[in-house]
Design an enzyme around this catalytic site. Sequence first.
Site, mmCIF file in Angstrom:
data_model
loop_
_atom_site.group_PDB
_atom_site.id
_atom_site.type_symbol
_atom_site.label_atom_id
_atom_site.label_comp_id
_atom_site.label_asym_id
_atom_site.label_seq_id
_atom_site.Cartn_x
_atom_site.Cartn_y
_atom_site.Cartn_z
ATOM 1 N N LYS A 190 27.419 53.208 40.757
ATOM 2 C CA LYS A 190 27.612 52.378 39.630
ATOM 3 C C LYS A 190 26.720 50.778 39.840
ATOM 4 C CE LYS A 190 31.107 49.450 37.763
ATOM 5 N NZ LYS A 190 30.824 48.150 37.538
ATOM 6 N N ASN A 208 39.631 45.895 37.081
ATOM 7 C CA ASN A 208 39.299 45.092 38.813
ATOM 8 C C ASN A 208 40.926 43.800 38.519
ATOM 9 O OD1 ASN A 208 37.524 45.017 41.412
ATOM 10 N ND2 ASN A 208 39.748 44.446 41.205
ATOM 11 N N THR A 209 39.942 42.894 38.296
ATOM 12 C CA THR A 209 40.145 41.121 38.044
ATOM 13 C C THR A 209 41.437 41.676 37.362
ATOM 14 O OG1 THR A 209 38.545 40.792 38.100
ATOM 15 C CG2 THR A 209 40.138 39.105 37.445
ATOM 16 N N ALA A 219 34.672 46.259 32.761
ATOM 17 C CA ALA A 219 34.944 44.680 32.348
ATOM 18 C C ALA A 219 35.746 44.375 31.267
ATOM 19 C CB ALA A 219 33.361 44.385 32.518
ATOM 20 N N GLY A 220 36.286 43.325 31.357
ATOM 21 C CA GLY A 220 36.730 42.311 30.377
ATOM 22 C C GLY A 220 38.740 42.924 29.804
#
EC number: 2.8.1.10
Length: 256
Positions: free
Chosen positions: A96, A206-207, A184-185
């Site tokens: 990645k 992830n987050t 992301a986001g």
Amino acid sequence: MLEFYGKRFESRLLLGTAQYPSPSILADAVRASLSRTVTVSLRRESGEARAGQDFWALIKALGVAVLPNTAGCHTPREAITTAHMAREVFGTNWIKLEVIGDTDTLQPDPFGLVEAARILCDEGFEVFPYMNDDLIVAERLIEAGCKVLMPWGAPIGSGRGLNNPYALKTMRAHFPDIPLVVDAGIGVPSHAAAAMELGFDAVLINTAVAKAGDPAAMARAFALAVEAGRLAYEADPIEARDMASPSTPLLGKAFL
């Protein structure tokens, strides 16, 4: 079924492995998500030969595919070096690719990204580029040899969802045969469902899972959202309208 570089997967949810409160909570989240692919940062984990042996053993025990990343790299040279190290440590040609251009937004550097992607593809890597939602950048990455694209929904860790649905929808229409992963986001499951409803092949989270109050429960919620979004896309949803359209027929209505 989801396919990356000839490998097929039942789950359309990819899961990051950073920021979890503990290894056991990470393992529970991966299992709850039903994900078969996880991303791993070489900067955080050091594989079999070094201090990351426990983490590596956990990942192996889960039986998932590993997608190493070049998180934290700001130049093509740094990303390429990290990719080579990751291939040795994790035993995979998958990478990645992240080349960060701005430290505040963590926006990818499109010029450095294309340069690094071209070199890595020539060297036999199977590249998953983290990119913005620009069509021209996407075209250059495909020309460089990338067979998967990973446009952002919003800045990494922001939880804002899909900042530019129009751009993502346009990218899907422009590249109907390229696997596209929103990366992301994403903040909540409805964001993931929205991405899947646009026709994206997968999402990477992830987050939003790692920092949730109950990561395993949130992972399960995302799994259901991804499945629902994909089913909705395949069901050919109706187009939005500016005006009302009666759902009840007038045939048989009594006239007074």
